[in-house]
Design a protein around this motif. Structure first.
Motif, PDB file in Angstrom:
ATOM      1  N   TYR A 129       0.837  -1.207   0.000  1.00  0.00           N
ATOM      2  CA  TYR A 129       0.000   0.000   0.000  1.00  0.00           C
ATOM      3  C   TYR A 129       0.875   1.262   0.000  1.00  0.00           C
ATOM      4  O   TYR A 129       0.668   2.203  -0.782  1.00  0.00           O
ATOM      5  N   HIS A 130       1.888   1.282   0.900  1.00  0.00           N
ATOM      6  CA  HIS A 130       2.816   2.411   0.970  1.00  0.00           C
ATOM      7  C   HIS A 130       3.478   2.660  -0.387  1.00  0.00           C
ATOM      8  O   HIS A 130       3.556   3.795  -0.861  1.00  0.00           O
ATOM      9  N   LEU A 131       3.958   1.577  -1.001  1.00  0.00           N
ATOM     10  CA  LEU A 131       4.673   1.688  -2.269  1.00  0.00           C
ATOM     11  C   LEU A 131       3.775   2.245  -3.378  1.00  0.00           C
ATOM     12  O   LEU A 131       4.184   3.132  -4.136  1.00  0.00           O
ATOM     13  N   GLN A 132       2.542   1.728  -3.447  1.00  0.00           N
ATOM     14  CA  GLN A 132       1.629   2.172  -4.494  1.00  0.00           C
ATOM     15  C   GLN A 132       1.193   3.630  -4.298  1.00  0.00           C
ATOM     16  O   GLN A 132       1.001   4.362  -5.270  1.00  0.00           O
ATOM     17  N   LEU A 133       1.069   4.046  -3.032  1.00  0.00           N
ATOM     18  CA  LEU A 133       0.720   5.450  -2.774  1.00  0.00           C
ATOM     19  C   LEU A 133       1.845   6.378  -3.201  1.00  0.00           C
ATOM     20  O   LEU A 133       1.597   7.465  -3.751  1.00  0.00           O
ATOM     21  N   LYS A 134       3.087   5.968  -2.947  1.00  0.00           N
ATOM     22  CA  LYS A 134       4.225   6.791  -3.370  1.00  0.00           C
ATOM     23  C   LYS A 134       4.281   6.917  -4.881  1.00  0.00           C
ATOM     24  O   LYS A 134       4.640   7.956  -5.416  1.00  0.00           O
TER      25      LYS A 134
END
Length: 266
Positions: free
Chosen positions: A152-157
């Motif tokens: 989730y963190h990676l996709q938001l970035k």
């Protein structure tokens, strides 16, 4: 040798496969949907899994707690916990990983014959084992959930909103739930270690020293993580890294000891 009714095994596996593709298609089409029909279907699949599991583990002398049988039990516990939790949180996407694991565990549990079986155990020892399974299950869910949180963190970035991300709850909800899982897992692991020491007579003779040592390392790791969370505000990759470090320790403690006892020391 198949140790339970072939029809139950086949129906359960087919049900898992059907639910997997039904869930995948629904998440792609309508990721915000609560998928009520999927929840009802999963309830039926869990009942089938439980019936298959009882046929698998209940033997004449007690419980068959060999490696692949207990994998099937842990898979059931994890699915049941996520099934109950998913009524309040959008956690359905976790089943995309759990269903293949459950299918694999059922196949291995039914077709791989154990070399050694734990039977004729006292009620106290069985209680200790059940608590241990529960702790492994909750920490396994935490590890899987942390992986989803990291994704989730990676996709938001990267500002990417694919169908999986749209099916996730808010990031803050996911992080809070991660630490709720860790808290439950640590409490159960504490009870497991404490109750275990009450009947461990000789760790060397019982070939349990490495299991206890790795379990204690896992316990320390998760305690440090919880301390860091509430005193240093750890989150994101830091929390994920510590979660997986603890889970790998507990995985090595359980799987490693079972492989040594059941397959090497024969």
């Amino acid at each position: 040798i198949l140790r339970t009714k072939p029809s139950i095994l086949i129906i359960t596996i087919l049900a898992y496969v059907i639910c997997f593709f039904y869930l995948l298609l629904n998440l792609i089409k309508t990721p915000e949907n609560k998928i009520r029909y999927f929840q009802r279907s999963l309830g039926v699949v869990l009942i089938l899994h439980m019936v298959s599991l009882s046929d698998l583990m209940l033997i004449d002398n007690g419980l068959d707690l060999s490696l692949f049988k207990t994998f099937t039990l842990i898979a059931f516990i994890i699915n049941a916990v996520i099934f109950i939790t998913s009524f309040n949180k959008s956690l359905h996407s976790m089943f995309l990983v759990l269903f293949p694991i459950s299918t694999f565990s059922l196949l291995m549990g039914h077709f791989v014959e154990p070399t050694k079986t734990l039977t004729n155990l006292s009620a106290f020892v069985q209680s200790h084992i059940i608590i241990s399974f529960l702790s492994y299950s909750f920490l396994a869910i935490a590890a899987l959930h942390s992986m989803m949180t990291g994704y989730y963190h990676l996709q938001l970035k990267q500002k990417n909103q694919n169908f999986l991300i749209k099916s996730f709850p808010p990031l803050q909800t996911m992080e809070n739930f991660l630490f709720q899982l860790i808290w439950i897992g640590v409490i159960l692991l504490t009870l497991s270690l404490g109750s275990g020491f009450l009947f461990y007579e000789n760790l060397f003779e019982q070939k349990l020293l490495h299991k206890v040592t790795l379990s204690f390392i896992a316990w320390i790791t998760f305690i440090i993580l919880l301390w860091g969370r509430y005193n240093k505000g750890w989150r994101g990759n830091t929390a994920i890294g510590w979660t997986w470090a603890g889970f790998i320790s507990i995985l090595m403690a359980y799987v490693g000891s079972k492989i040594v006892i059941e397959f090497l020391l024969i």
